[in-house]
Structures are given as C-alpha cells and as structure tokens.
Design a protein around this motif. Structure first.
Motif, PDB file in Angstrom:
ATOM      1  N   PHE A  51       7.968 118.614  34.482  1.00  0.00           N
ATOM      2  CA  PHE A  51       7.826 118.847  35.905  1.00  0.00           C
ATOM      3  C   PHE A  51       8.361 120.247  36.171  1.00  0.00           C
ATOM      4  O   PHE A  51       9.252 120.735  35.462  1.00  0.00           O
ATOM      5  CB  PHE A  51       8.703 117.876  36.718  1.00  0.00           C
ATOM      6  N   PHE A  52       7.830 120.871  37.203  1.00  0.00           N
ATOM      7  CA  PHE A  52       8.369 122.140  37.685  1.00  0.00           C
ATOM      8  C   PHE A  52       8.578 121.992  39.179  1.00  0.00           C
ATOM      9  O   PHE A  52       7.663 121.582  39.904  1.00  0.00           O
ATOM     10  CB  PHE A  52       7.393 123.293  37.408  1.00  0.00           C
ATOM     11  N   VAL A  53       9.795 122.290  39.640  1.00  0.00           N
ATOM     12  CA  VAL A  53      10.049 122.313  41.065  1.00  0.00           C
ATOM     13  C   VAL A  53       9.225 123.478  41.608  1.00  0.00           C
ATOM     14  O   VAL A  53       9.218 124.559  41.026  1.00  0.00           O
ATOM     15  CB  VAL A  53      11.553 122.496  41.370  1.00  0.00           C
ATOM     16  N   SER A  54       8.508 123.239  42.698  1.00  0.00           N
ATOM     17  CA  SER A  54       7.579 124.242  43.202  1.00  0.00           C
ATOM     18  C   SER A  54       7.892 124.589  44.649  1.00  0.00           C
ATOM     19  O   SER A  54       8.557 123.837  45.357  1.00  0.00           O
ATOM     20  CB  SER A  54       6.152 123.692  43.083  1.00  0.00           C
ATOM     21  N   PRO A  95      11.132 118.582  53.340  1.00  0.00           N
ATOM     22  CA  PRO A  95      10.391 117.362  53.682  1.00  0.00           C
ATOM     23  C   PRO A  95       8.968 117.347  53.112  1.00  0.00           C
ATOM     24  O   PRO A  95       8.321 116.306  53.074  1.00  0.00           O
ATOM     25  CB  PRO A  95      10.367 117.349  55.208  1.00  0.00           C
ATOM     26  N   LYS A  96       8.480 118.473  52.657  1.00  0.00           N
ATOM     27  CA  LYS A  96       7.167 118.566  52.001  1.00  0.00           C
ATOM     28  C   LYS A  96       7.348 119.099  50.574  1.00  0.00           C
ATOM     29  O   LYS A  96       6.510 119.849  50.063  1.00  0.00           O
ATOM     30  CB  LYS A  96       6.224 119.499  52.779  1.00  0.00           C
ATOM     31  N   GLN A  97       8.443 118.701  49.920  1.00  0.00           N
ATOM     32  CA  GLN A  97       8.779 119.194  48.580  1.00  0.00           C
ATOM     33  C   GLN A  97       7.578 119.074  47.643  1.00  0.00           C
ATOM     34  O   GLN A  97       6.869 118.072  47.655  1.00  0.00           O
ATOM     35  CB  GLN A  97       9.959 118.400  48.004  1.00  0.00           C
ATOM     36  N   ARG A  98       7.393 120.100  46.824  1.00  0.00           N
ATOM     37  CA  ARG A  98       6.284 120.118  45.871  1.00  0.00           C
ATOM     38  C   ARG A  98       6.809 120.213  44.445  1.00  0.00           C
ATOM     39  O   ARG A  98       7.828 120.839  44.192  1.00  0.00           O
ATOM     40  CB  ARG A  98       5.356 121.299  46.143  1.00  0.00           C
ATOM     41  N   PHE A  99       6.045 119.594  43.554  1.00  0.00           N
ATOM     42  CA  PHE A  99       6.299 119.671  42.116  1.00  0.00           C
ATOM     43  C   PHE A  99       4.964 119.886  41.412  1.00  0.00           C
ATOM     44  O   PHE A  99       3.904 119.512  41.925  1.00  0.00           O
ATOM     45  CB  PHE A  99       6.909 118.365  41.576  1.00  0.00           C
ATOM     46  N   MET A 108      -3.512 120.180  28.608  1.00  0.00           N
ATOM     47  CA  MET A 108      -3.109 120.759  29.897  1.00  0.00           C
ATOM     48  C   MET A 108      -3.574 119.949  31.108  1.00  0.00           C
ATOM     49  O   MET A 108      -4.287 120.429  31.974  1.00  0.00           O
ATOM     50  CB  MET A 108      -3.593 122.209  30.016  1.00  0.00           C
ATOM     51  N   TRP A 109      -3.145 118.692  31.166  1.00  0.00           N
ATOM     52  CA  TRP A 109      -3.355 117.898  32.366  1.00  0.00           C
ATOM     53  C   TRP A 109      -2.351 118.406  33.398  1.00  0.00           C
ATOM     54  O   TRP A 109      -1.144 118.335  33.181  1.00  0.00           O
ATOM     55  CB  TRP A 109      -3.099 116.425  32.090  1.00  0.00           C
ATOM     56  N   ILE A 110      -2.835 118.924  34.514  1.00  0.00           N
ATOM     57  CA  ILE A 110      -1.949 119.487  35.534  1.00  0.00           C
ATOM     58  C   ILE A 110      -2.092 118.661  36.815  1.00  0.00           C
ATOM     59  O   ILE A 110      -3.197 118.427  37.303  1.00  0.00           O
ATOM     60  CB  ILE A 110      -2.275 120.962  35.802  1.00  0.00           C
ATOM     61  N   PHE A 111      -0.941 118.235  37.333  1.00  0.00           N
ATOM     62  CA  PHE A 111      -0.896 117.442  38.552  1.00  0.00           C
ATOM     63  C   PHE A 111      -0.095 118.205  39.607  1.00  0.00           C
ATOM     64  O   PHE A 111       1.003 118.690  39.318  1.00  0.00           O
ATOM     65  CB  PHE A 111      -0.236 116.089  38.292  1.00  0.00           C
ATOM     66  N   LEU A 112      -0.657 118.303  40.796  1.00  0.00           N
ATOM     67  CA  LEU A 112       0.022 118.917  41.928  1.00  0.00           C
ATOM     68  C   LEU A 112       0.580 117.783  42.777  1.00  0.00           C
ATOM     69  O   LEU A 112      -0.157 116.889  43.199  1.00  0.00           O
ATOM     70  CB  LEU A 112      -0.959 119.772  42.731  1.00  0.00           C
ATOM     71  N   ILE A 113       1.878 117.812  43.005  1.00  0.00           N
ATOM     72  CA  ILE A 113       2.580 116.694  43.636  1.00  0.00           C
ATOM     73  C   ILE A 113       3.250 117.188  44.913  1.00  0.00           C
ATOM     74  O   ILE A 113       3.971 118.185  44.894  1.00  0.00           O
ATOM     75  CB  ILE A 113       3.639 116.123  42.670  1.00  0.00           C
ATOM     76  N   GLU A 114       3.005 116.465  46.007  1.00  0.00           N
ATOM     77  CA  GLU A 114       3.619 116.844  47.272  1.00  0.00           C
ATOM     78  C   GLU A 114       4.229 115.611  47.932  1.00  0.00           C
ATOM     79  O   GLU A 114       3.592 114.560  48.020  1.00  0.00           O
ATOM     80  CB  GLU A 114       2.596 117.480  48.207  1.00  0.00           C
ATOM     81  N   LEU A 115       5.453 115.759  48.403  1.00  0.00           N
ATOM     82  CA  LEU A 115       6.117 114.703  49.159  1.00  0.00           C
ATOM     83  C   LEU A 115       5.443 114.599  50.524  1.00  0.00           C
ATOM     84  O   LEU A 115       5.313 115.595  51.234  1.00  0.00           O
ATOM     85  CB  LEU A 115       7.605 115.022  49.315  1.00  0.00           C
ATOM     86  N   HIS A 116       4.977 113.403  50.878  1.00  0.00           N
ATOM     87  CA  HIS A 116       4.296 113.203  52.156  1.00  0.00           C
ATOM     88  C   HIS A 116       5.163 112.496  53.173  1.00  0.00           C
ATOM     89  O   HIS A 116       4.980 112.672  54.373  1.00  0.00           O
ATOM     90  CB  HIS A 116       2.994 112.416  51.955  1.00  0.00           C
TER      91      HIS A 116
END
Length: 185
Positions: A51-54, A95-99, A108-116
C-alpha cells in the motif's frame, strides 16, 4: 471502534469500471484490509504487495509493505512498515484519505482506494457492500508472468556449453587473469 467504508477501483486499461465498496473496522491492520480486497476481487494471495499512503492527486507517499523487503538494511527510514504492524486508523489523516495498492509487482495490479465514509457502527467482520464489474477471467488466469513466457533477446545459444564468457577481457583489457576453471574448488 469506527467503521471505514472504502471504494477500491481497479486501475485498468480496459474501458470498464471495476470497483468494490468495503466496510471494515478501523482497528484492523492493513494486512486484513489487503486480504479483504483480494477476496472481494477474487485474486489469490500468493504475491508481494504494498500500500502507499496517497494524497488527493494520487501521489505515492509512505509505503506499507506485505513483508520487510529491505534485505537486512540497517537504515530504518528506508524500510517500509509492514502491513500487519499498523492499524488502518493510524493512517487516516483525511476524511477522503486515499491509498494506492500494488498487488503482484510483475503483473502490476493497481488499485486506487478512497475513504468514502466513517461510520459509528461497529463492524465485526469486513463486508463487501457493493460490487461493480468483473475482472475478465483471462486477466486473472495470466497471473504472474512465468519466465518461460518471457522472451529474452540474445545472440547466445542457450544449448551451447560455452556462453561466450571467455570472450570478454578483464576490467583492465589485458586478459591476464586466470580462468576460474583452472582452480580446484
């Protein structure tokens, strides 16, 4: 103990939206979150991942790795923290933290993750709340790229006894060093 609702989008060249919404307890660690994501997308847990904190522009920040890959480095700052060592709530700063999740560094499976959403409800077990789109089976079947499938460009004959290593001079260009085959080792 709060519930965190994340949207996890598979970043793909395909012209399809493929995402999952997951509700998970904020006191579970990133390894639990990772396994929940793999289950939600039907992917095997047999590869390395991080994971990468984004930030809001999807820039990679701190790395949170499945395992320590520092190979014994003494520099603590360069070693990423391991997924099982940090709770989700410890990396929620917005409140909209992304990873960003990278699963299987070859494929290279890449997933964009956002706290909703952050909820007050107690979440005992991670829950798949919404499922949109399916990963095409042929992409899942490819899995990690096998070395046999990779094409290497070379002029050397892999069946020859001598790969041509004796054709190179030593670093001084005079060829005065002994051949390793001359020693009884």
């Amino acid at each position: 103990m709060a519930g965190l609702k994340f949207r996890i989008l598979l970043d793909s060249i395909e012209d399809k939206e493929i995402f999952r919404d997951i509700l998970i307890s904020d006191d579970l660690n990133f390894e639990h979150f990772y396994n929940t994501i793999l289950d939600a997308f039907g992917l095997p847990n047999d590869q390395m991942a991080s994971f990468f904190v984004s930030d809001e522009d999807w820039n990679k920040g701190e790395e949170i790795s499945l395992m320590d890959m520092s190979f014994g480095s003494n520099d603590e700052e360069e070693s990423p923290i391991e997924m099982n060592a940090v709770e989700l709530k410890k990396r929620i700063h917005d409140p909209k933290q992304r990873f960003i999740l990278v699963h299987d560094f070859l494929s290279m499976w890449i997933f964009l993750i956002e706290l909703h959403e952050i909820t007050d409800e107690e979440v005992e077990f991670p829950q798949l709340v919404l499922e949109v789109g399916e990963i095409p089976q042929d992409l899942i079947d490819k899995g990690p790229k096998a070395l046999d499938d990779m094409k290497f460009e070379t002029d050397l004959d892999p069946n020859a006894d001598d790969f041509g290593f004796d054709d190179f001079d030593d670093e001084f260009g005079n060829g005065q060093f002994d051949n390793i085959d001359d020693y009884d080792i």
